[in-house]
Write a protein that holds these residues in place. Structure first.
Motif, PDB file in Angstrom:
ATOM      1  N   HIS A  38       9.244   6.180   4.395  1.00  0.00           N
ATOM      2  CA  HIS A  38      10.501   6.251   4.236  1.00  0.00           C
ATOM      3  C   HIS A  38      11.198   5.499   5.116  1.00  0.00           C
ATOM      4  O   HIS A  38      13.020   5.368   5.149  1.00  0.00           O
ATOM      5  CB  HIS A  38      10.882   7.827   4.483  1.00  0.00           C
ATOM      6  N   GLU A  39      10.603   5.026   6.067  1.00  0.00           N
ATOM      7  CA  GLU A  39      11.395   3.991   7.500  1.00  0.00           C
ATOM      8  C   GLU A  39      11.258   2.656   6.749  1.00  0.00           C
ATOM      9  O   GLU A  39      11.808   1.028   6.907  1.00  0.00           O
ATOM     10  CB  GLU A  39      10.574   3.644   7.830  1.00  0.00           C
ATOM     11  N   LEU A  40      10.544   1.618   5.147  1.00  0.00           N
ATOM     12  CA  LEU A  40      10.277   0.920   4.911  1.00  0.00           C
ATOM     13  C   LEU A  40      11.716  -0.312   4.108  1.00  0.00           C
ATOM     14  O   LEU A  40      11.484   1.193   3.072  1.00  0.00           O
ATOM     15  CB  LEU A  40       8.864   1.020   4.545  1.00  0.00           C
ATOM     16  N   ASP A  41      11.878  -1.245   3.544  1.00  0.00           N
ATOM     17  CA  ASP A  41      12.865  -1.326   2.475  1.00  0.00           C
ATOM     18  C   ASP A  41      11.806  -1.528   1.407  1.00  0.00           C
ATOM     19  O   ASP A  41      10.996  -1.587   1.789  1.00  0.00           O
ATOM     20  CB  ASP A  41      12.937  -2.485   3.237  1.00  0.00           C
ATOM     21  N   TYR A  42      13.361  -2.245   1.101  1.00  0.00           N
ATOM     22  CA  TYR A  42      12.452  -2.517  -0.664  1.00  0.00           C
ATOM     23  C   TYR A  42      11.203  -3.281  -0.987  1.00  0.00           C
ATOM     24  O   TYR A  42       9.890  -3.170  -1.450  1.00  0.00           O
ATOM     25  CB  TYR A  42      12.810  -2.969  -1.655  1.00  0.00           C
ATOM     26  N   HIS A  43      11.282  -4.094  -0.323  1.00  0.00           N
ATOM     27  CA  HIS A  43      10.178  -5.227  -0.503  1.00  0.00           C
ATOM     28  C   HIS A  43       8.606  -5.340   0.142  1.00  0.00           C
ATOM     29  O   HIS A  43       7.543  -4.706  -0.425  1.00  0.00           O
ATOM     30  CB  HIS A  43      10.636  -6.800   0.186  1.00  0.00           C
ATOM     31  N   GLN A  44       8.795  -3.713   1.436  1.00  0.00           N
ATOM     32  CA  GLN A  44       7.606  -3.567   2.251  1.00  0.00           C
ATOM     33  C   GLN A  44       7.135  -2.284   0.793  1.00  0.00           C
ATOM     34  O   GLN A  44       5.618  -2.409   1.207  1.00  0.00           O
ATOM     35  CB  GLN A  44       7.964  -3.278   3.499  1.00  0.00           C
ATOM     36  N   LEU A  45       8.488  -1.977   0.844  1.00  0.00           N
ATOM     37  CA  LEU A  45       8.143  -0.683  -0.336  1.00  0.00           C
ATOM     38  C   LEU A  45       6.454  -1.491  -1.251  1.00  0.00           C
ATOM     39  O   LEU A  45       5.493  -0.885  -1.428  1.00  0.00           O
ATOM     40  CB  LEU A  45       8.524   0.290  -0.989  1.00  0.00           C
ATOM     41  N   ARG A  46       7.615  -2.391  -1.847  1.00  0.00           N
ATOM     42  CA  ARG A  46       6.816  -2.853  -3.203  1.00  0.00           C
ATOM     43  C   ARG A  46       5.827  -3.631  -2.896  1.00  0.00           C
ATOM     44  O   ARG A  46       4.555  -3.213  -3.553  1.00  0.00           O
ATOM     45  CB  ARG A  46       7.652  -3.807  -3.810  1.00  0.00           C
TER      46      ARG A  46
END
Length: 58
Positions: A38-46
């Motif tokens: 929940h602390e990660l941004d879109y690119h990190q999640l991807r």
């Protein structure tokens, strides 16, 4: 320029929610460094979802 930025922010937010759902269904709650998804941004999640799929052979 502001409208485009705001539009992209909404798109990334929507897509991030989708990625969070997929990671949650896979049982992933944090990345390799122990940071909550929940602390990660879109690119990190991807990136995390891609590596998860590779590891699980999906």
């Amino acid at each position: 320029m502001g409208r485009l930025f705001n539009s992209m922010q909404r798109v990334y937010h929507h897509q991030s929610n989708h990625l969070l759902d997929e990671l949650g269904q896979a049982g992933i709650t944090e990345n390799n460094e122990g940071v909550s998804i929940h602390e990660l941004d879109y690119h990190q999640l991807r990136h995390l979802l891609a590596t998860t799929r590779i590891k699980k052979g999906l």
